[in-house]
Every structure is written in C-alpha cells, then in structure tokens.
Design an enzyme around this catalytic site. Sequence first.
Site, PDB file in Angstrom:
ATOM      1  N   HIS A 256       0.852  -1.191   0.000  1.00 16.71           N
ATOM      2  CA  HIS A 256       0.000   0.000   0.000  1.00 16.71           C
ATOM      3  C   HIS A 256       0.883   1.235   0.000  1.00 16.71           C
ATOM      4  O   HIS A 256       1.932   1.245   0.640  1.00 16.71           O
ATOM      5  CB  HIS A 256      -0.920   0.016   1.230  1.00 16.71           C
ATOM      6  CG  HIS A 256      -2.084   0.926   1.057  1.00 16.71           C
ATOM      7  ND1 HIS A 256      -2.018   2.263   1.321  1.00 16.71           N
ATOM      8  CD2 HIS A 256      -3.339   0.682   0.607  1.00 16.71           C
ATOM      9  CE1 HIS A 256      -3.200   2.803   1.048  1.00 16.71           C
ATOM     10  NE2 HIS A 256      -4.018   1.868   0.608  1.00 16.71           N
ATOM     11  N   ASP A 310      -7.862  -5.494   0.138  1.00 17.95           N
ATOM     12  CA  ASP A 310      -8.332  -6.432  -0.873  1.00 17.95           C
ATOM     13  C   ASP A 310      -7.958  -7.885  -0.578  1.00 17.95           C
ATOM     14  O   ASP A 310      -8.409  -8.783  -1.277  1.00 17.95           O
ATOM     15  CB  ASP A 310      -7.775  -6.033  -2.254  1.00 17.95           C
ATOM     16  CG  ASP A 310      -8.459  -4.790  -2.808  1.00 17.95           C
ATOM     17  OD1 ASP A 310      -9.640  -4.578  -2.471  1.00 17.95           O
ATOM     18  OD2 ASP A 310      -7.828  -4.035  -3.560  1.00 17.95           O
TER      19      ASP A 310
HETATM   20  C1  SDX Z   1      -6.466  -0.401  -2.949  1.00 16.81           C
HETATM   21  O1  SDX Z   1      -4.614   4.083  -2.235  1.00 16.81           O
HETATM   22  C2  SDX Z   1      -5.554   3.544  -1.588  1.00 16.81           C
HETATM   23  O2  SDX Z   1      -5.926   3.988  -0.529  1.00 16.81           O
HETATM   24  C3  SDX Z   1      -6.177   2.336  -2.258  1.00 16.81           C
HETATM   25  C4  SDX Z   1      -7.156   1.491  -1.417  1.00 16.81           C
HETATM   26  C5  SDX Z   1      -8.449   2.256  -1.136  1.00 16.81           C
HETATM   27  O3  SDX Z   1      -9.141   1.901  -0.170  1.00 16.81           O
HETATM   28  O4  SDX Z   1      -8.819   3.100  -1.948  1.00 16.81           O
HETATM   29  O5  SDX Z   1      -6.577   1.100  -0.186  1.00 16.81           O
HETATM   30  C6  SDX Z   1      -7.587   0.229  -2.196  1.00 16.81           C
HETATM   31  O6  SDX Z   1      -6.245  -0.046  -4.090  1.00 16.81           O
HETATM   32  C7  SDX Z   1      -5.606  -1.448  -2.271  1.00 16.81           C
HETATM   33  C8  SDX Z   1      -4.405  -1.891  -3.108  1.00 16.81           C
HETATM   34  C9  SDX Z   1      -4.809  -3.061  -4.038  1.00 16.81           C
HETATM   35  N1  SDX Z   1      -3.745  -3.430  -4.954  1.00 16.81           N
HETATM   36  C10 SDX Z   1      -3.014  -4.550  -4.824  1.00 16.81           C
HETATM   37  O7  SDX Z   1      -3.166  -5.320  -3.899  1.00 16.81           O
HETATM   38  C11 SDX Z   1      -2.042  -4.808  -5.952  1.00 16.81           C
HETATM   39  C12 SDX Z   1      -0.687  -5.191  -5.398  1.00 16.81           C
HETATM   40  N2  SDX Z   1      -0.087  -4.077  -4.714  1.00 16.81           N
HETATM   41  C13 SDX Z   1       0.652  -3.154  -5.409  1.00 16.81           C
HETATM   42  O8  SDX Z   1       0.913  -3.234  -6.755  1.00 16.81           O
HETATM   43  C14 SDX Z   1       1.179  -1.929  -4.712  1.00 16.81           C
HETATM   44  O9  SDX Z   1       1.580  -2.256  -3.425  1.00 16.81           O
HETATM   45  C15 SDX Z   1       0.225  -0.720  -4.693  1.00 16.81           C
HETATM   46  C16 SDX Z   1      -0.336  -0.423  -6.090  1.00 16.81           C
HETATM   47  C17 SDX Z   1      -0.950  -0.996  -3.746  1.00 16.81           C
HETATM   48  C18 SDX Z   1       1.009   0.511  -4.186  1.00 16.81           C
HETATM   49  O10 SDX Z   1       1.902   0.914  -5.169  1.00 16.81           O
HETATM   50  P1  SDX Z   1       3.111   1.953  -4.889  1.00 16.81           P
HETATM   51  O11 SDX Z   1       2.878   2.729  -3.665  1.00 16.81           O
HETATM   52  O12 SDX Z   1       3.316   2.689  -6.176  1.00 16.81           O
HETATM   53  O13 SDX Z   1       4.334   1.016  -4.605  1.00 16.81           O
HETATM   54  P2  SDX Z   1       5.332   0.379  -5.663  1.00 16.81           P
HETATM   55  O14 SDX Z   1       4.563  -0.431  -6.667  1.00 16.81           O
HETATM   56  O15 SDX Z   1       6.195   1.475  -6.206  1.00 16.81           O
HETATM   57  O16 SDX Z   1       6.159  -0.578  -4.755  1.00 16.81           O
HETATM   58  C19 SDX Z   1       7.277  -0.156  -3.948  1.00 16.81           C
HETATM   59  C20 SDX Z   1       8.173  -1.350  -3.745  1.00 16.81           C
HETATM   60  C21 SDX Z   1       8.616  -1.966  -5.071  1.00 16.81           C
HETATM   61  O17 SDX Z   1       9.845  -2.630  -4.817  1.00 16.81           O
HETATM   62  P3  SDX Z   1      11.223  -1.952  -5.270  1.00 16.81           P
HETATM   63  O18 SDX Z   1      11.137  -1.704  -6.763  1.00 16.81           O
HETATM   64  O19 SDX Z   1      11.352  -0.690  -4.466  1.00 16.81           O
HETATM   65  O20 SDX Z   1      12.273  -2.986  -4.912  1.00 16.81           O
HETATM   66  O21 SDX Z   1       7.461  -2.395  -3.056  1.00 16.81           O
HETATM   67  C22 SDX Z   1       7.305  -3.521  -3.904  1.00 16.81           C
HETATM   68  C23 SDX Z   1       7.550  -2.996  -5.334  1.00 16.81           C
HETATM   69  O22 SDX Z   1       7.961  -4.003  -6.180  1.00 16.81           O
HETATM   70  N3  SDX Z   1       5.899  -3.969  -3.799  1.00 16.81           N
HETATM   71  C24 SDX Z   1       5.485  -5.203  -4.019  1.00 16.81           C
HETATM   72  C25 SDX Z   1       4.106  -5.192  -3.791  1.00 16.81           C
HETATM   73  N4  SDX Z   1       3.730  -3.955  -3.426  1.00 16.81           N
HETATM   74  C26 SDX Z   1       4.835  -3.201  -3.434  1.00 16.81           C
HETATM   75  N5  SDX Z   1       6.145  -6.302  -4.393  1.00 16.81           N
HETATM   76  C27 SDX Z   1       5.412  -7.411  -4.552  1.00 16.81           C
HETATM   77  N6  SDX Z   1       4.053  -7.465  -4.347  1.00 16.81           N
HETATM   78  C28 SDX Z   1       3.395  -6.366  -3.963  1.00 16.81           C
HETATM   79  N7  SDX Z   1       2.084  -6.416  -3.779  1.00 16.81           N
END
Ligand code: SDX
Length: 374
Positions: A256, A310
């Site tokens: 998140h 989620d």
């Molecule tokens: C919702 O924003 C909100 O408030 C949303 C929400 C709401 O109520 O409205 O809470 C609802 O959208 C929940 C999120 C649902 N999405 C997922 O579950 C999909 C998987 N998660 C992600 O793709 C991710 O964590 C996000 C989209 C939720 C957040 O994205 P960010 O803040 O842009 O983070 P990022 O993708 O840049 O990740 C930062 C680091 C990366 O690693 P590095 O490149 O720094 O080494 O963390 C890693 C990412 O690869 N990472 C993950 C991960 N989430 C972050 N690695 C593997 N699996 C994951 N789920």
Amino acid sequence: MSEPEFRPGLADVPVAESAISFIDGKRARLEYRGIAVEALARESTFEETSWLLLKGALPTQRELALFDRDLKQNRSLKYRQIDILKCLPPSGHPMEALQASLAALGMFFPAKEDAWESILHLVAKTTTLVAAFHRVRHGEEALAPREDLGHAANFFYMLTGKEPSAPVARVLDACLILHAEHTMNASTFAARVVGSTQANPYSVISAAVGALSGPLHGGANEEVLEMLDEIGDHSKAKAWLEDAIATKKKIMGFGHRVYKVKDPRATVLQELAEHVFTETGRPAAYETALSLEAAANTLLGPKGIYPNVDFFSGIVYSSLGIPRDLFTPMFAMSRVVGWLSHWTEQMRHNRIFRPEQVFTGQRDQPFIPLEQRP
Ligand code: SDX
C-alpha cells in the site's frame, strides 16, 4: 526558476485539503470524520456511516430515519435503465457495465439537478445496478428493491432473491462500511479531477468506477482469489511466494502507498471472515491465504509490505456465495459514498485541476514533407 520536482504517482504530493478521513500508515489507524473505522464496522450501519461521511457528523435519529427513507425511495430503476443493462454483453465485466450504466443514469435526471438529489440517486441506485446487471446477464429478471430491508441486506436480496440471515446481513454491512472511504486514493482523485471541471456527478462517479476497476486498485480483490487458486494447497504458499518475489511478480492484496503495516481494514475483514467460517467452515483458500501471509511477514514485511483491504474481502464474499467478478463492483457500491463526499468538498472550494508536466520531448523541429521523409 528551477524545474518543480517530479514525483511519479504524485507520491506524498497533497492535491487537496480534506476533512473526510485520516490515515496513520505506521499505526494502522483509519478514521472517518475522526471516528475509528473499527468502531464504525462494529457499531454503525452503512446508512449511518454514509451520512457521517457525506455530512460531516453522525446523524440524529430523525436525520437517519429520513435518510434511510430517502435511500429506499431512490433505489428502484426505471424500465429503460434496466433495458440499458440488458443491451450490454452478458460476458462483459460487471465493472464495465456499472461504469457505463452510471454514466447513462445521468441522462435520466435534469442537468442542473440538486446535488443532494444526485447523491441519493447515486448511493441508492449503484447497488441496484450491480445486482440487476448480475441477474440480467444470467437471463433472469432484475428484482425490485424491498422497502423493509437495509442497504446491505437489500443488495443480497436483489442479487439472489433470498433474504440474508441476520449475521450475513451484518457481515455485508460491515464490509460496506470498511470500503466506504480512504483519503486520496486513485479513484477518489479521479472523481475530484472530473468534478473540478464541473462535469455532472454521474460522470464523476462513472470515471471513479473506471479508476477503481484496475488490478492495482480495487480490481485486486478479484485477483487475490485467482492467485490463491494458482498457489493451490496451503503447503505450497511459501515456495510460491519465494518464486513470485524472485520473478518480480506483484502479490495481489499486498502492499500500500500509505500503510507500512497491515491495513486495519484487512484485520477487521479477517475477523469477519473467521466469524462467517463458524457457520460455513473454513474454505481451503483461507488456509492458503493464512500461509501466504505468514510467509510474506518474513519475506516482505521488512519492506513494509503487508495485506491490504483487498486481501481478505474476496474470501469473505466468496464464502457468502458471491461471484468473483462482483467483488470490485461491491467495493464501488460502498466507495460511491467516499467519492461523493470528496466531490461535495471539491465543489465547495473548487479550482479546476491543471497540473504541470516535465517536458522531455524535442522542440523547434522542421516539418519535413511526406515525400522527403526517409
Ligand atoms: C487499494 O490508495 C488507496 O488507498 C487504495 C485502497 C483504497 O481503499 O482506496 O486502499 C484500495 O487499491 C488497495 C491496493 C490493491 N492493490 C493490490 O493489492 C495490488 C498489489 N499491490 C501493489 O501493486 C502496490 O503495493 C500498490 C499499487 C498498492 C502501491 O503501489 P506503490 O505505492 O506505487 O508502490 P510500488 O509499486 O512502487 O512498490 C514499492 C516497492 C517496489 O519494490 P522496489 O522496486 O522498491 O524494490 O514495493 C514492492 C515494489 O515491487 N511492492 C510489491 C508489492 N507492493 C509493493 N512487491 C510485490 N508485491 C506487492 N504487492
């Protein structure tokens, strides 16, 4: 003058002042208008929480009774609104049907409709549209809403034709409360951007539904169950996760932008899941989810990646017999209240969104006639 700093994804960039909800991402704290979401999920109803978010304070008994009556009076759809749903491809995703039908809904009401009237139509009818599309895509007639049921119970009835038991209605109600609002997420920002142009609120909400549908946002709840299916037995969760991390796969339902600990909504949803399972028994997917979470605590926890809202919602919904492609529409049925609260706030101090870009292209290029181009 130096170039303004570019922040991909607008990370940490405030785009509005807002008094609606508050998150402390390090302490797993989420408040709606100052009240902890756990207390609301336990003590409140979706109707009462909706009023709180939309109006800024808990309703009096009389305000709540009138709001409840108004929602009931606004739930039903006209024949032609149901006909629109019947014309959509039954194989299409219900989020696309919801986005299209909400945009079309605005055509049935006056262009200069009173804002509160629009809010009532949108909160009440989004639920009916989700249930009605599900029925018509299976060749069944849409069911008219019942006046004697609350918002959550009525959804279950319009979807299945059956009145839910009191515990099932309560779980659904709590799920709606937990999804209703969450500061400046992508779909809320989309709602604010569209609202800032003074577009009608049906366009605002339809745009927000489109933003919510993506797998990085609300669409993740559906994908969590696909992922748990792919993992299979709970004994395989750790090896699957190690491989997913090595191959840089996204783990759905984890991570998140704001929370660096377990999302407080995930904790409440997990409690609700456990509650449902005392009636239905623990599904295999839940055992797999628990093993995945345990493995992720060690492998992803140090990076601040924990379950988000989620992760458990789909497990709760599927144990109630709700099809997977309705999980994100159910998120929208609830979040419509948060979007409309932000739209109301945006309209009070509106200025059209018009951010900047960092230009990276070429300039002052000559036009080369077609026949002279290599
Ligand atoms: C919702 O924003 C909100 O408030 C949303 C929400 C709401 O109520 O409205 O809470 C609802 O959208 C929940 C999120 C649902 N999405 C997922 O579950 C999909 C998987 N998660 C992600 O793709 C991710 O964590 C996000 C989209 C939720 C957040 O994205 P960010 O803040 O842009 O983070 P990022 O993708 O840049 O990740 C930062 C680091 C990366 O690693 P590095 O490149 O720094 O080494 O963390 C890693 C990412 O690869 N990472 C993950 C991960 N989430 C972050 N690695 C593997 N699996 C994951 N789920």
